[in-house]
Motif scaffolding. Structure first.
Motif, PDB file in Angstrom:
ATOM      1  N   MET A 173       4.077  -2.031   3.015  1.00 18.81           N
ATOM      2  CA  MET A 173       3.340  -3.125   3.664  1.00 18.81           C
ATOM      3  C   MET A 173       2.322  -3.736   2.701  1.00 18.81           C
ATOM      4  N   THR A 174       1.620  -2.896   1.977  1.00 24.91           N
ATOM      5  CA  THR A 174       0.625  -3.366   1.013  1.00 24.91           C
ATOM      6  C   THR A 174       1.277  -4.219  -0.064  1.00 24.91           C
ATOM      7  N   LEU A 175       2.412  -3.766  -0.577  1.00 25.57           N
ATOM      8  CA  LEU A 175       3.102  -4.520  -1.628  1.00 25.57           C
ATOM      9  C   LEU A 175       3.664  -5.840  -1.102  1.00 25.57           C
ATOM     10  N   ILE A 176       4.111  -5.853   0.142  1.00 26.42           N
ATOM     11  CA  ILE A 176       4.607  -7.102   0.739  1.00 26.42           C
ATOM     12  C   ILE A 176       3.487  -8.126   0.846  1.00 26.42           C
ATOM     13  N   PHE A 177       2.335  -7.706   1.366  1.00 30.28           N
ATOM     14  CA  PHE A 177       1.211  -8.637   1.484  1.00 30.28           C
ATOM     15  C   PHE A 177       0.728  -9.096   0.111  1.00 30.28           C
ATOM     16  N   ALA A 178       0.758  -8.209  -0.875  1.00 25.73           N
ATOM     17  CA  ALA A 178       0.363  -8.599  -2.231  1.00 25.73           C
ATOM     18  C   ALA A 178       1.348  -9.623  -2.796  1.00 25.73           C
ATOM     19  N   ALA A 179       2.633  -9.450  -2.501  1.00 28.51           N
ATOM     20  CA  ALA A 179       3.658 -10.365  -3.020  1.00 28.51           C
ATOM     21  C   ALA A 179       3.503 -11.771  -2.460  1.00 28.51           C
ATOM     22  N   ILE A 180       2.985 -11.877  -1.238  1.00 25.03           N
ATOM     23  CA  ILE A 180       2.792 -13.211  -0.657  1.00 25.03           C
ATOM     24  C   ILE A 180       1.345 -13.684  -0.826  1.00 25.03           C
ATOM     25  N   GLU A 181       0.680 -13.045  -1.792  1.00 23.78           N
ATOM     26  CA  GLU A 181      -0.645 -13.443  -2.250  1.00 23.78           C
ATOM     27  C   GLU A 181      -1.701 -13.498  -1.149  1.00 23.78           C
ATOM     28  N   GLN A 182      -1.724 -12.450  -0.339  1.00 24.39           N
ATOM     29  CA  GLN A 182      -2.790 -12.295   0.641  1.00 24.39           C
ATOM     30  C   GLN A 182      -3.863 -11.382   0.043  1.00 24.39           C
ATOM     31  N   ASN A 183      -5.066 -11.481   0.540  1.00 21.35           N
ATOM     32  CA  ASN A 183      -6.148 -10.613   0.088  1.00 21.35           C
ATOM     33  C   ASN A 183      -5.978  -9.264   0.774  1.00 21.35           C
ATOM     34  N   ILE A 184      -5.289  -8.347   0.110  1.00 26.49           N
ATOM     35  CA  ILE A 184      -4.913  -7.079   0.726  1.00 26.49           C
ATOM     36  C   ILE A 184      -5.856  -5.961   0.289  1.00 26.49           C
ATOM     37  N   SER A 185      -6.205  -5.125   1.252  1.00 20.59           N
ATOM     38  CA  SER A 185      -7.005  -3.926   0.998  1.00 20.59           C
ATOM     39  C   SER A 185      -6.297  -2.760   1.663  1.00 20.59           C
ATOM     40  N   TRP A 186      -6.553  -1.562   1.149  1.00 21.83           N
ATOM     41  CA  TRP A 186      -5.943  -0.356   1.714  1.00 21.83           C
ATOM     42  C   TRP A 186      -7.023   0.701   1.828  1.00 21.83           C
ATOM     43  N   LEU A 187      -7.201   1.229   3.044  1.00 17.70           N
ATOM     44  CA  LEU A 187      -8.210   2.245   3.315  1.00 17.70           C
ATOM     45  C   LEU A 187      -7.528   3.547   3.710  1.00 17.70           C
ATOM     46  N   PHE A 188      -7.849   4.624   2.991  1.00 18.28           N
ATOM     47  CA  PHE A 188      -7.329   5.957   3.276  1.00 18.28           C
ATOM     48  C   PHE A 188      -8.423   6.778   3.962  1.00 18.28           C
ATOM     49  N   THR A 189      -8.113   7.307   5.135  1.00 12.29           N
ATOM     50  CA  THR A 189      -9.047   8.168   5.849  1.00 12.29           C
ATOM     51  C   THR A 189      -8.319   9.431   6.306  1.00 12.29           C
ATOM     52  N   GLY A 190      -9.097  10.450   6.642  1.00 12.40           N
ATOM     53  CA  GLY A 190      -8.501  11.696   7.121  1.00 12.40           C
ATOM     54  C   GLY A 190      -7.529  12.266   6.099  1.00 12.40           C
ATOM     55  N   PRO A 191      -6.453  12.900   6.569  1.00 14.07           N
ATOM     56  CA  PRO A 191      -5.508  13.533   5.653  1.00 14.07           C
ATOM     57  C   PRO A 191      -4.742  12.542   4.770  1.00 14.07           C
ATOM     58  N   ALA A 192      -4.846  11.270   5.036  1.00 10.89           N
ATOM     59  CA  ALA A 192      -4.178  10.272   4.186  1.00 10.89           C
ATOM     60  C   ALA A 192      -4.705  10.316   2.754  1.00 10.89           C
ATOM     61  N   VAL A 193      -5.943  10.766   2.559  1.00 11.98           N
ATOM     62  CA  VAL A 193      -6.489  10.841   1.196  1.00 11.98           C
ATOM     63  C   VAL A 193      -5.656  11.767   0.312  1.00 11.98           C
ATOM     64  N   LEU A 194      -4.931  12.691   0.921  1.00  8.24           N
ATOM     65  CA  LEU A 194      -4.095  13.616   0.152  1.00  8.24           C
ATOM     66  C   LEU A 194      -2.957  12.896  -0.565  1.00  8.24           C
ATOM     67  N   ALA A 195      -2.596  11.706  -0.107  1.00  7.81           N
ATOM     68  CA  ALA A 195      -1.560  10.917  -0.773  1.00  7.81           C
ATOM     69  C   ALA A 195      -2.003  10.463  -2.152  1.00  7.81           C
ATOM     70  N   LEU A 196      -3.299  10.443  -2.388  1.00 11.25           N
ATOM     71  CA  LEU A 196      -3.841   9.985  -3.663  1.00 11.25           C
ATOM     72  C   LEU A 196      -4.140  11.125  -4.631  1.00 11.25           C
ATOM     73  N   LYS A 197      -3.931  12.346  -4.190  1.00 13.58           N
ATOM     74  CA  LYS A 197      -4.250  13.515  -5.015  1.00 13.58           C
ATOM     75  C   LYS A 197      -3.263  13.640  -6.176  1.00 13.58           C
ATOM     76  N   LYS A 198      -3.806  13.866  -7.359  1.00  8.94           N
ATOM     77  CA  LYS A 198      -2.962  14.068  -8.539  1.00  8.94           C
ATOM     78  C   LYS A 198      -2.120  15.331  -8.363  1.00  8.94           C
ATOM     79  N   GLY A 199      -0.942  15.319  -9.002  1.00  9.62           N
ATOM     80  CA  GLY A 199      -0.129  16.518  -9.059  1.00  9.62           C
ATOM     81  C   GLY A 199       0.718  16.811  -7.834  1.00  9.62           C
ATOM     82  N   GLN A 200       0.971  15.805  -7.004  1.00  9.62           N
ATOM     83  CA  GLN A 200       1.812  16.020  -5.819  1.00  9.62           C
ATOM     84  C   GLN A 200       3.270  16.156  -6.246  1.00  9.62           C
ATOM     85  N   HIS A 201       3.991  17.073  -5.649  1.00  9.25           N
ATOM     86  CA  HIS A 201       5.415  17.265  -5.929  1.00  9.25           C
ATOM     87  C   HIS A 201       6.161  17.324  -4.604  1.00  9.25           C
TER      88      HIS A 201
END
Length: 118
Positions: free
Chosen positions: A24-52
């Motif tokens: 969804m974020t990439l789609i909005f970026a492709a159509i040149e919208q001002n896109i932001s992405w907020l990670f809260t709760g366990p979603a922050v784990l998606a940004l953790k280095k070293g995920q396998h």
């Protein structure tokens, strides 16, 4: 141009919520919208280095998160309390983020034209 916020609150291994939010974020970026992405709760784990994901039999989309800057997605935010809850620091994350407390998150949400909660 409209302000769109993608809000992620689910674990990266809970269905495909984070993958859908990335798409969804990439789609909005492709159509040149001002896109932001907020990670809260366990979603922050998606940004953790070293995920396998191989042991789980899932496609490793975590590498795709690093490509956000190529698409000029620069407004990536993380809940400060969520980082503390999961014992993470900004240096533990895959990409550069802005850390927001609850008041700053509320202000961010209030300035959006659309909020997509995935």
């Amino acid at each position: 141009m409209i302000n769109v916020l993608v809000l992620s609150q689910h674990s990266p291994f809970d269905d495909m919520h984070i993958r859908d939010a990335l798409d969804m974020t990439l789609i909005f970026a492709a159509i040149e919208q001002n896109i932001s992405w907020l990670f809260t709760g366990p979603a922050v784990l998606a940004l953790k280095k070293g995920q396998h994901t191989d042991p789980l039999g899932l496609k490793n989309y975590f590498k795709s998160i690093k490509t956000l800057e190529i698409y000029d997605v620069e407004n990536i935010y993380v809940c400060e309390k969520s980082l503390v809850d999961f014992n993470l620091a900004k240096s533990d994350l895959l990409i550069n983020v802005n850390v927001l407390d609850f008041a700053a998150q509320s202000k961010l949400i209030a300035t959006q034209h659309q909020v997509v909660n995935l």
